[in-house]
Write an enzyme that holds these catalytic residues in place. Structure first.
Site, PDB file in Angstrom:
ATOM      1  N   GLY A 102       0.797  -1.226   0.000  1.00  0.00           N
ATOM      2  CA  GLY A 102       0.000   0.000   0.000  1.00  0.00           C
ATOM      3  C   GLY A 102       0.826   1.272   0.000  1.00  0.00           C
ATOM      4  N   GLY A 104       2.830   2.133  -2.491  1.00  0.00           N
ATOM      5  CA  GLY A 104       3.098   2.563  -3.866  1.00  0.00           C
ATOM      6  C   GLY A 104       4.413   2.068  -4.405  1.00  0.00           C
ATOM      7  N   SER A 105       4.881   0.909  -3.897  1.00  0.00           N
ATOM      8  CA  SER A 105       6.195   0.424  -4.329  1.00  0.00           C
ATOM      9  C   SER A 105       6.264   0.213  -5.846  1.00  0.00           C
ATOM     10  CB  SER A 105       6.526  -0.841  -3.545  1.00  0.00           C
ATOM     11  OG  SER A 105       6.983  -1.849  -4.356  1.00  0.00           O
ATOM     12  N   ALA A 107       4.541   1.631  -8.300  1.00  0.00           N
ATOM     13  CA  ALA A 107       4.556   2.911  -9.031  1.00  0.00           C
ATOM     14  C   ALA A 107       5.903   3.612  -8.842  1.00  0.00           C
ATOM     15  CB  ALA A 107       3.419   3.808  -8.548  1.00  0.00           C
ATOM     16  N   ASP A 149      -1.909   6.014  -7.941  1.00  0.00           N
ATOM     17  CA  ASP A 149      -0.543   5.740  -7.476  1.00  0.00           C
ATOM     18  C   ASP A 149       0.504   6.407  -8.369  1.00  0.00           C
ATOM     19  OD1 ASP A 149      -1.806   4.143  -5.628  1.00  0.00           O
ATOM     20  OD2 ASP A 149      -0.462   2.437  -5.875  1.00  0.00           O
TER      21      ASP A 149
END
Ligand code: PMV
Length: 311
Positions: A102, A104-105, A107, A149
């Site tokens: 959650g 945003g890794s 993106a 994201d």
């Protein structure tokens, strides 16, 4: 050699409902980043070598599986930059962001790869183009992403986001002290997203009204961010969490951390991102940061990030 990086992100309000056209608010986490280094290969070697030592991966692009996320980010970037001739480069990727949690890794990895490669090849991109390319990569791995994201990560600004609309940067008049607790349970975004779609298809009335309610919470939150009413934002986070719980998107681990944060003095707490695992987010006053942090750790948080967001 070229080095570029991208921030992580947290969704403050509106996850899931954003997929159904409602607004959402997300903020960049500028202190938690992914970094990509690109350098020319040593003479004698040819191709694109991708190293991601944090996840024990090292491979040549031409040998990668078609759906490998890192390889597709590189392939799509080269395609979108109209790079036709073979290039000989070595990419090294490091990330401080836990995967599938959650923050945003995916993106952040895409945006950092696109920034580094486009910079290295002398084809720097405007932020909108950068975000669009990262969106194409997100679509491959996440099915029907809303685009929030890649937007917040590429712009690295707090945004008020509605699917298929130009993102609006939002002013934040009072800095927000956020504490993020990681349940350590990784959850692929597609799982809660497709589960929710099935439930919505079976009962569009109930789920539709929950999406409406979240949309209203997000609009109120936007006003409260503008006027700097931190207490009201905490209340709105709790209301948003209640609807996410009704929709079945929380989990025992998330509940435990949310309760611990509230009971130790947070102004509000909720899951953030896809849910059913991953992270929760607490809004705190500066003088309760340490107490809430300790409570989260005692209640099983695998990692705790403390961050300040301003506009
Ligand atoms: O878990 P994350 O960080 O990938 O966030 C997903 C956010 C959703 O609203 C659930 C999906 C989306 O595409 O917006």
């Amino acid at each position: 050699m070229t080095i570029a990086s991208a921030a992580g992100k947290a969704i403050l309000f509106g996850e899931h409902a954003v997929v159904y056209g409602k607004p959402a608010i997300a903020v960049p986490l500028s202190r938690i980043r992914t970094t990509v280094q690109v350098k020319s290969l040593d003479p004698g070697s040819t191709g694109v070598l991708i190293d991601a030592p944090d996840i024990n991966q090292s491979f040549w692009l031409h040998e990668a599986d078609g759906d490998d996320p890192l390889a597709s980010a590189v392939r799509i970037t080269l395609d979108e930059l109209s790079v036709k001739a073979p290039i000989d480069v070595h990419l090294t990727i490091h990330s401080q962001l836990p995967i599938a949690s959650g923050l945003g890794s995916s993106a952040a990895v895409s945006v950092a790869i696109i920034r580094a490669l486009s910079g290295h090849l002398g084809k720097p991109l405007e932020v909108e183009a950068l975000s669009q390319i990262a969106y194409i990569v997100e679509c491959i791995h996440h099915g029907t992403p809303s685009g929030i994201d890649n937007t917040v990560v590429a712009y690295e600004k707090p945004v008020y986001f509605i699917r298929e609309h130009k993102p609006e940067p939002i002013p934040i008049s009072t800095p927000l002290n956020l504490i993020i607790g990681d349940t350590g349970v990784s959850m692929k975004t597609t799982i809660p997203v497709s589960l929710l779609r099935e439930r919505w298809e079976k009962d569009p009335g109930t789920y539709g009204s929950w999406f409406e309610e979240i949309g209203e919470i997000v609009k109120e939150a936007r006003t409260m961010l503008k006027v700097g009413s931190i207490e009201s934002l905490g209340v709105l986070m709790n209301r948003n969490q209640a609807v996410l719980e009704d929709m079945g998107l929380s989990s025992l681990e998330l509940q435990r951390l949310v309760r611990a944060a509230r009971e130790s003095g947070a102004l509000g707490a909720k899951l953030s991102g896809a849910g059913m695992g991953g992270i929760m987010l607490a809004l705190v006053e500066p003088d309760t940061i340490q107490i809430v942090e300790a409570a989260l750790r005692e209640s099983g948080a695998k990692q705790v990030f403390i961050t300040e967001v301003d506009g």
